[in-house]
Structure formats: structure tokens, C-alpha cells
Design a protein around this motif. Structure first.
Motif, PDB file in Angstrom:
ATOM      1  N   ILE A   1       0.867  -1.178   0.000  1.00 32.46           N
ATOM      2  CA  ILE A   1       0.000   0.000   0.000  1.00 32.46           C
ATOM      3  C   ILE A   1       0.902   1.227   0.000  1.00 32.46           C
ATOM      4  O   ILE A   1       1.430   1.640   1.029  1.00 32.46           O
ATOM      5  N   SER A   2       1.127   1.767  -1.187  1.00 35.37           N
ATOM      6  CA  SER A   2       1.986   2.928  -1.362  1.00 35.37           C
ATOM      7  C   SER A   2       1.085   4.141  -1.545  1.00 35.37           C
ATOM      8  O   SER A   2       0.379   4.245  -2.549  1.00 35.37           O
ATOM      9  N   CYS A   3       1.096   5.041  -0.585  1.00 32.84           N
ATOM     10  CA  CYS A   3       0.055   6.062  -0.504  1.00 32.84           C
ATOM     11  C   CYS A   3       0.297   7.305  -1.337  1.00 32.84           C
ATOM     12  O   CYS A   3      -0.644   7.948  -1.761  1.00 32.84           O
ATOM     13  N   LYS A   4       1.525   7.695  -1.555  1.00 37.89           N
ATOM     14  CA  LYS A   4       1.863   8.822  -2.429  1.00 37.89           C
ATOM     15  C   LYS A   4       0.973  10.037  -2.209  1.00 37.89           C
ATOM     16  O   LYS A   4       0.166  10.400  -3.054  1.00 37.89           O
ATOM     17  N   GLY A   5       1.080  10.624  -1.035  1.00 32.20           N
ATOM     18  CA  GLY A   5       0.346  11.854  -0.768  1.00 32.20           C
ATOM     19  C   GLY A   5      -0.956  11.681  -0.020  1.00 32.20           C
ATOM     20  O   GLY A   5      -1.529  12.653   0.443  1.00 32.20           O
ATOM     21  N   GLU A   6      -1.454  10.459   0.082  1.00 31.62           N
ATOM     22  CA  GLU A   6      -2.655  10.223   0.887  1.00 31.62           C
ATOM     23  C   GLU A   6      -2.266  10.318   2.358  1.00 31.62           C
ATOM     24  O   GLU A   6      -1.201   9.845   2.753  1.00 31.62           O
ATOM     25  N   PRO A   7      -3.103  10.917   3.204  1.00 30.30           N
ATOM     26  CA  PRO A   7      -2.710  11.079   4.611  1.00 30.30           C
ATOM     27  C   PRO A   7      -2.669   9.769   5.404  1.00 30.30           C
ATOM     28  O   PRO A   7      -1.879   9.637   6.332  1.00 30.30           O
ATOM     29  N   ASN A   8      -3.510   8.786   5.044  1.00 32.91           N
ATOM     30  CA  ASN A   8      -3.602   7.538   5.801  1.00 32.91           C
ATOM     31  C   ASN A   8      -3.436   6.332   4.876  1.00 32.91           C
ATOM     32  O   ASN A   8      -4.058   6.274   3.817  1.00 32.91           O
ATOM     33  N   GLY A   9      -2.650   5.356   5.320  1.00 32.37           N
ATOM     34  CA  GLY A   9      -2.524   4.117   4.557  1.00 32.37           C
ATOM     35  C   GLY A   9      -3.820   3.328   4.584  1.00 32.37           C
ATOM     36  O   GLY A   9      -4.394   2.989   3.557  1.00 32.37           O
ATOM     37  N   ILE A  10      -4.303   3.066   5.794  1.00 30.84           N
ATOM     38  CA  ILE A  10      -5.600   2.423   5.995  1.00 30.84           C
ATOM     39  C   ILE A  10      -6.353   3.273   7.003  1.00 30.84           C
ATOM     40  O   ILE A  10      -5.853   3.529   8.102  1.00 30.84           O
ATOM     41  N   GLU A  11      -7.555   3.709   6.629  1.00 24.62           N
ATOM     42  CA  GLU A  11      -8.403   4.473   7.537  1.00 24.62           C
ATOM     43  C   GLU A  11      -9.676   3.681   7.774  1.00 24.62           C
ATOM     44  O   GLU A  11     -10.311   3.209   6.825  1.00 24.62           O
ATOM     45  N   ILE A  12     -10.021   3.520   9.054  1.00 20.61           N
ATOM     46  CA  ILE A  12     -11.153   2.695   9.446  1.00 20.61           C
ATOM     47  C   ILE A  12     -12.105   3.544  10.278  1.00 20.61           C
ATOM     48  O   ILE A  12     -11.694   4.100  11.301  1.00 20.61           O
ATOM     49  N   ASP A  13     -13.363   3.664   9.844  1.00 25.19           N
ATOM     50  CA  ASP A  13     -14.337   4.472  10.582  1.00 25.19           C
ATOM     51  C   ASP A  13     -14.679   3.862  11.929  1.00 25.19           C
ATOM     52  O   ASP A  13     -14.706   4.536  12.938  1.00 25.19           O
ATOM     53  N   ASP A  14     -14.972   2.569  11.953  1.00 24.43           N
ATOM     54  CA  ASP A  14     -15.377   1.856  13.167  1.00 24.43           C
ATOM     55  C   ASP A  14     -14.265   0.871  13.521  1.00 24.43           C
ATOM     56  O   ASP A  14     -13.953  -0.023  12.742  1.00 24.43           O
ATOM     57  N   SER A  15     -13.691   1.014  14.696  1.00 25.60           N
ATOM     58  CA  SER A  15     -12.502   0.252  15.081  1.00 25.60           C
ATOM     59  C   SER A  15     -12.701  -1.246  15.223  1.00 25.60           C
ATOM     60  O   SER A  15     -11.737  -1.988  15.270  1.00 25.60           O
ATOM     61  N   SER A  16     -13.921  -1.711  15.337  1.00 18.15           N
ATOM     62  CA  SER A  16     -14.170  -3.139  15.549  1.00 18.15           C
ATOM     63  C   SER A  16     -13.965  -3.913  14.254  1.00 18.15           C
ATOM     64  O   SER A  16     -14.917  -4.281  13.565  1.00 18.15           O
ATOM     65  N   ILE A  17     -12.702  -4.160  13.942  1.00 26.06           N
ATOM     66  CA  ILE A  17     -12.360  -4.817  12.691  1.00 26.06           C
ATOM     67  C   ILE A  17     -11.069  -5.611  12.889  1.00 26.06           C
ATOM     68  O   ILE A  17     -10.275  -5.303  13.769  1.00 26.06           O
ATOM     69  N   THR A  18     -10.884  -6.621  12.064  1.00 20.51           N
ATOM     70  CA  THR A  18      -9.639  -7.383  12.060  1.00 20.51           C
ATOM     71  C   THR A  18      -8.934  -7.159  10.730  1.00 20.51           C
ATOM     72  O   THR A  18      -9.558  -7.232   9.672  1.00 20.51           O
ATOM     73  N   ILE A  19      -7.635  -6.885  10.804  1.00 20.07           N
ATOM     74  CA  ILE A  19      -6.782  -6.860   9.615  1.00 20.07           C
ATOM     75  C   ILE A  19      -6.012  -8.171   9.648  1.00 20.07           C
ATOM     76  O   ILE A  19      -5.192  -8.396  10.545  1.00 20.07           O
ATOM     77  N   MET A  20      -6.320  -9.072   8.713  1.00 15.90           N
ATOM     78  CA  MET A  20      -5.721 -10.404   8.674  1.00 15.90           C
ATOM     79  C   MET A  20      -4.583 -10.410   7.655  1.00 15.90           C
ATOM     80  O   MET A  20      -4.804 -10.123   6.476  1.00 15.90           O
ATOM     81  N   LEU A  21      -3.391 -10.751   8.125  1.00 12.84           N
ATOM     82  CA  LEU A  21      -2.191 -10.705   7.298  1.00 12.84           C
ATOM     83  C   LEU A  21      -1.835 -12.071   6.747  1.00 12.84           C
ATOM     84  O   LEU A  21      -1.966 -13.083   7.430  1.00 12.84           O
ATOM     85  N   SER A  22      -1.352 -12.059   5.512  1.00 10.09           N
ATOM     86  CA  SER A  22      -0.779 -13.244   4.892  1.00 10.09           C
ATOM     87  C   SER A  22       0.469 -12.783   4.145  1.00 10.09           C
ATOM     88  O   SER A  22       0.384 -11.920   3.271  1.00 10.09           O
ATOM     89  N   GLY A  23       1.632 -13.318   4.507  1.00  4.96           N
ATOM     90  CA  GLY A  23       2.882 -12.886   3.884  1.00  4.96           C
ATOM     91  C   GLY A  23       3.330 -11.532   4.415  1.00  4.96           C
ATOM     92  O   GLY A  23       2.838 -11.046   5.431  1.00  4.96           O
ATOM     93  N   ASN A  24       4.282 -10.920   3.715  1.00  7.83           N
ATOM     94  CA  ASN A  24       4.797  -9.606   4.091  1.00  7.83           C
ATOM     95  C   ASN A  24       3.942  -8.522   3.448  1.00  7.83           C
ATOM     96  O   ASN A  24       3.744  -8.522   2.235  1.00  7.83           O
TER      97      ASN A  24
END
Length: 178
Positions: A45-68
Motif C-alpha cells: 500500500i503505497s500512498c503517495k500523498g494520501e494522509p492515511n494508509g488504511i483508515e477505518i471508521d469503526d474500530s471493531s475490525i480485524t486486519i488479517m495478514l498473509s505474507g509480508n
């Protein structure tokens, strides 16, 4: 046709019903709105000028990772919003192979900014390098008081001011140490 957002923005792209299965167009990010899981699979996720990489309105969420997975070019790697509270979980299935690397683009940014919510990191590696704070928690009252839990995870934080700031409760899983 205006398609309503599902309350998540990734690299400046609002997640909606139409793109939730392939947010960035390379099948590295998808969102299951029923289970509230944002899947990152070797995402860059290369943001190039965006203020947030990931922005979430409601915090009750899971970010599930696979790999790097990488977030770069944003002032804030991950920011939870002001419309909900609960627990943001960053997880993988193996702390050796599933990882999230965040590099904030400014000295005043934050790796992860958690607003009136809690953060749990489990079964993965989290590396934040740069910004004012690695993990910044904006505390509130009651159950939204900035709890941080780390379980079966490796967390490496390097920042200008502090690695972790604003935490009210800090819980380490069995066998973990600082």
C-alpha cells in the motif's frame, strides 16, 4: 452512480460493495463486510500523498495478514476513525511468516493511531519505523480507554518520540517480554 463506502479507505481508495473483493486491483487487499475482516495478502500500500494508509471508521475490525505487507508514503499508517469504538485486531496465522511493515512519511505522523479504541496484535510480526510514535492511542473513558494487547507476536517499533504512547492497559501474552 454513487456507491456508498463500507467505512474503510485503503491507499486513498474507498472500499465499497463493488470493489471489496479486489480493492487495489491486484488481489492483495479484500474486505469481507459480514465478518469485518480486511485481508492483506502480500499487499504493498503505497500512498503517495494520501494522509492515511488504511483508515477505518469503526474500530471493531480485524486486519488479517498473509505474507509480508507494507504501508508506506502516508503520515499515518493505520488510523481508526471517530465513529465507533471497540478493538482493532492485527493478526496473522504465523508470527514468523505473516508481517506488516509501516513507514510513516513524516516525523509528526504515527505508525498506528487508535482513537478511543483498543488494539490487539496477535500471531504476526508488526514493524513500524518512523513517525512521532509507533503506536499512539487516544484514550477515553470506560471500555474505550486505550488497551493494548500483544499475544504470540513480535512488535518492533522505532519512532521519533516514543514507541508506544497513550496506553492505559498493556497486556502481554504468556512468555512475552519487553
Amino acid at each position: 452512480v454513487n456507491i456508498p463506502s463500507l467505512g474503510i479507505t485503503v491507499g486513498g481508495i474507498q472500499v465499497n460493495e463493488k470493489n471489496k473483493g479486489n480493492v487495489l486491483g491486484d488481489y492483495s487487499v479484500r474486505y469481507d463486510d459480514k465478518s469485518r475482516i480486511l485481508y492483506l495478502s502480500s499487499a504493498n500500500i503505497s500512498c503517495k500523498g494520501e494522509p492515511n494508509g488504511i483508515e477505518i471508521d469503526d474500530s471493531s475490525i480485524t486486519i488479517m495478514l498473509s505474507g509480508n505487507n507494507y504501508i508506506s508514503g502516508a503520515d499515518f499508517g493505520i488510523m481508526t476513525g471517530y465513529y465507533g469504538s471497540g478493538t482493532l485486531t492485527i493478526a496473522g496465522t504465523d508470527s514468523e511468516t505473516d508481517a506488516l511493515f509501516i513507514e510513516p512519511s513524516s516525523d509528526w505522523g504515527e505508525g498506528i493511531y487508535v482513537y478511543l479504541s483498543n488494539l490487539k496484535v496477535e500471531n504476526c510480526k508488526l514493524v513500524i519505523n518512523g513517525g512521532a510514535n509507533g503506536i499512539m492511542m487516544k484514550a477515553g473513558e470506560g471500555v474505550y480507554d486505550g488497551g493494548l494487547e500483544i499475544d504470540n507476536a513480535r512488535v518492533d517499533l522505532t519512532a521519533f518520540n516514543s514507541a508506544i504512547s497513550g496506553v492505559f492497559r498493556f497486556t502481554l501474552g504468556e512468555g512475552l517480554s519487553i
